[in-house]
Design an enzyme around this catalytic site. Structure first.
Site, short mmCIF file in Angstrom:
data_model
loop_
_atom_site.label_atom_id
_atom_site.label_comp_id
_atom_site.label_asym_id
_atom_site.label_seq_id
_atom_site.Cartn_x
_atom_site.Cartn_y
_atom_site.Cartn_z
N ARG A 47 2.04 -1.41 -1.31
CA ARG A 47 2.33 -0.48 -0.34
C ARG A 47 1.64 -1.08 1.03
O ARG A 47 0.64 -1.40 0.86
CB ARG A 47 1.84 0.79 -0.89
CG ARG A 47 2.09 2.05 0.18
CD ARG A 47 1.16 3.31 -0.02
NE ARG A 47 -0.21 2.87 0.13
CZ ARG A 47 -1.00 2.81 1.42
NH1 ARG A 47 -0.36 2.97 2.33
NH2 ARG A 47 -2.21 2.61 1.13
N VAL A 48 2.26 -0.71 2.02
CA VAL A 48 1.64 -0.75 3.38
C VAL A 48 1.85 0.56 4.13
O VAL A 48 2.86 1.32 3.68
CB VAL A 48 2.37 -1.99 4.13
CG1 VAL A 48 1.94 -3.24 3.67
CG2 VAL A 48 3.90 -1.88 4.31
N SER A 49 1.23 0.71 5.18
CA SER A 49 1.12 1.90 5.87
C SER A 49 2.52 2.05 6.77
O SER A 49 2.95 3.30 7.01
CB SER A 49 -0.15 2.39 6.48
OG SER A 49 -1.03 2.52 5.52
N THR A 50 2.78 1.21 7.41
CA THR A 50 3.71 1.43 8.64
C THR A 50 5.01 0.44 8.38
O THR A 50 4.82 -0.60 7.74
CB THR A 50 3.27 1.07 9.85
OG1 THR A 50 2.46 -0.17 10.03
CG2 THR A 50 2.16 2.10 10.15
N GLN A 98 4.63 -3.57 9.09
CA GLN A 98 3.71 -4.12 8.22
C GLN A 98 4.59 -4.84 7.25
O GLN A 98 5.79 -4.49 6.80
CB GLN A 98 2.59 -3.38 7.59
CG GLN A 98 1.57 -2.98 8.65
CD GLN A 98 0.52 -2.02 7.96
OE1 GLN A 98 0.89 -1.13 7.18
NE2 GLN A 98 -0.60 -2.44 8.16
#
Length: 183
Positions: free
Chosen positions: A10-13, A16
């Site tokens: 998982r990445v936040s944005t 990314q």
């Protein structure tokens, strides 16, 4: 019988990249990896995580690169771990000594959860301080309006109803009503 090894990245944005996490998970033996670009501050809306949690079975292992990829709050982390434990599924991390199948691994997981939540709180505090400073200096004025209020008013003045304005502009009716109440 040994269970399946599932990866979660998982990445936040959206800007990314997940490639580094996915490569690390593949190198650790994951053949199935669920990945998403969503904030980790809540588990809500993280469909890939939900799918993974629903799909795992007794004896399986969920692998992440770091625990902050899974959750940013102690409450969410605890809920995920409890759900996995209830299913007989272990949680491990490639970059941290986390393995919920051992007492030491569970203790380390809890400590990291505390630090992840602290880091999130500190980041939010700094962000709010920066916004307050920018507002005080007249630099920050908030985000630009996403609705052309003049167009809403012009259409209303032409006799268009709220539903028709919303449809024409591709916005919600509630937004139309809000603009019309600001007159």
């Amino acid at each position: 019988m040994t269970g399946q090894l599932y990866g979660y990245a998982r990445v936040s944005t959206s800007d990314q990249d997940l490639a580094i996490q996915e490569a690390a998970l593949r190198a650790a033996g994951c053949t199935i990896i669920r990945a998403e670009k969503k904030s980790g501050t809540t588990t809500g809306g993280r469909d890939e995580l939900r799918t993974l949690l629903d799909f795992t079975r007794r004896g399986d292992t969920v692998l992440v690169t770091r625990i902050d990829r899974l959750a940013r709050s102690i409450a969410d982390l605890d809920a995920i771990v409890k759900e996995l434990e209830a299913r007989g599924v272990a949680l491990k991390a490639t970059e941290q000594p986390i393995d919920t199948s051992s007492a030491a691994g569970r203790a380390f997981l809890q400590m990291l959860g505390v630090f992840a939540e602290f880091e999130t709180a500190i980041r939010k505090e700094r962000q709010l301080e920066g916004i307050a400073k920018a507002k005080a200096e007249g630099v920050y004025k908030g985000r630009k309006p996403s609705i052309d209020t003049d167009q809403v008013r012009a259409l209303a003045a032409s006799g268009f109803g709220a539903s028709e304005i919303a449809r024409t502009m591709g916005i919600g009716r509630a937004s139309v009503y809000r603009v019309m109440q600001q007159r």
